[in-house]
Design an enzyme around this catalytic site. Sequence first.
Site, PDB file in Angstrom:
ATOM      1  N   SER A  23       0.782  -1.236  -0.089  1.00 42.66           N
ATOM      2  CA  SER A  23       0.016  -0.142   0.186  1.00 42.66           C
ATOM      3  C   SER A  23       0.670   1.278   0.348  1.00 42.66           C
ATOM      4  O   SER A  23       2.140   1.695   0.690  1.00 42.66           O
ATOM      5  CB  SER A  23      -0.681  -0.113   1.181  1.00 42.66           C
ATOM      6  OG  SER A  23      -1.591   1.348   1.162  1.00 42.66           O
ATOM      7  N   HIS A  24       0.537   1.968  -0.108  1.00 42.34           N
ATOM      8  CA  HIS A  24       0.613   3.530   0.123  1.00 42.34           C
ATOM      9  C   HIS A  24       1.069   3.953   1.291  1.00 42.34           C
ATOM     10  O   HIS A  24       2.034   4.590   1.071  1.00 42.34           O
ATOM     11  CB  HIS A  24       0.442   4.781  -0.969  1.00 42.34           C
ATOM     12  CG  HIS A  24       0.591   4.830  -2.612  1.00 42.34           C
ATOM     13  ND1 HIS A  24      -0.471   3.672  -3.410  1.00 42.34           N
ATOM     14  CD2 HIS A  24       0.767   5.238  -3.389  1.00 42.34           C
ATOM     15  CE1 HIS A  24       0.048   3.929  -4.775  1.00 42.34           C
ATOM     16  NE2 HIS A  24       1.403   5.004  -4.535  1.00 42.34           N
ATOM     17  N   SER A  25       0.433   3.433   1.775  1.00 35.36           N
ATOM     18  CA  SER A  25      -0.023   4.401   3.396  1.00 35.36           C
ATOM     19  C   SER A  25       0.919   2.875   4.468  1.00 35.36           C
ATOM     20  O   SER A  25      -0.124   1.455   4.097  1.00 35.36           O
ATOM     21  CB  SER A  25      -1.692   4.378   3.566  1.00 35.36           C
ATOM     22  OG  SER A  25      -1.193   4.643   5.301  1.00 35.36           O
ATOM     23  N   SER A  78       1.082   3.451  -7.933  1.00 40.18           N
ATOM     24  CA  SER A  78       2.411   2.923  -8.098  1.00 40.18           C
ATOM     25  C   SER A  78       2.649   1.398  -7.762  1.00 40.18           C
ATOM     26  O   SER A  78       3.739   0.931  -7.131  1.00 40.18           O
ATOM     27  CB  SER A  78       3.502   3.823  -7.749  1.00 40.18           C
ATOM     28  OG  SER A  78       2.676   4.112  -5.869  1.00 40.18           O
TER      29      SER A  78
END
Length: 126
Positions: A8-10, A70
């Site tokens: 995840s981006h987070s 991404s």
Amino acid sequence: MVGIVVVSHSPALAREVAALTRVLAPVPAPIAPAGGAADGSAGADIDRVRDAVRSVDQGDGVVLLADLGSSVLTARLLVEELGDPSVVLADAPLVEGAVAASVMAGAGAPLAEVLAAAEGARAGKL
């Protein structure tokens, strides 16, 4: 047992999705979060994903689930880089796919069935 990596981006989201699967799966599968950029900010870092794959790989395969953009590209790059058919990226919703994959992996299902369960979770979203 098949391992699972949440990309995840987070960093917080990756950790919480992994934690949720541990709560919902009767037998927790090996699962690792791989969230955020190298500096801990939002983003995707291939080294974090690679380390997470190594941490959950017990020899039965690893399913990666990614949130978007991404993160998906980073997971795809790693799968291509490894060139190992036992490390696969699921085309699945992050939370539902991770839970479904974790339940199947915890039950001892082989890689193909764990991947199918993750991707089958997509049907519940349609």
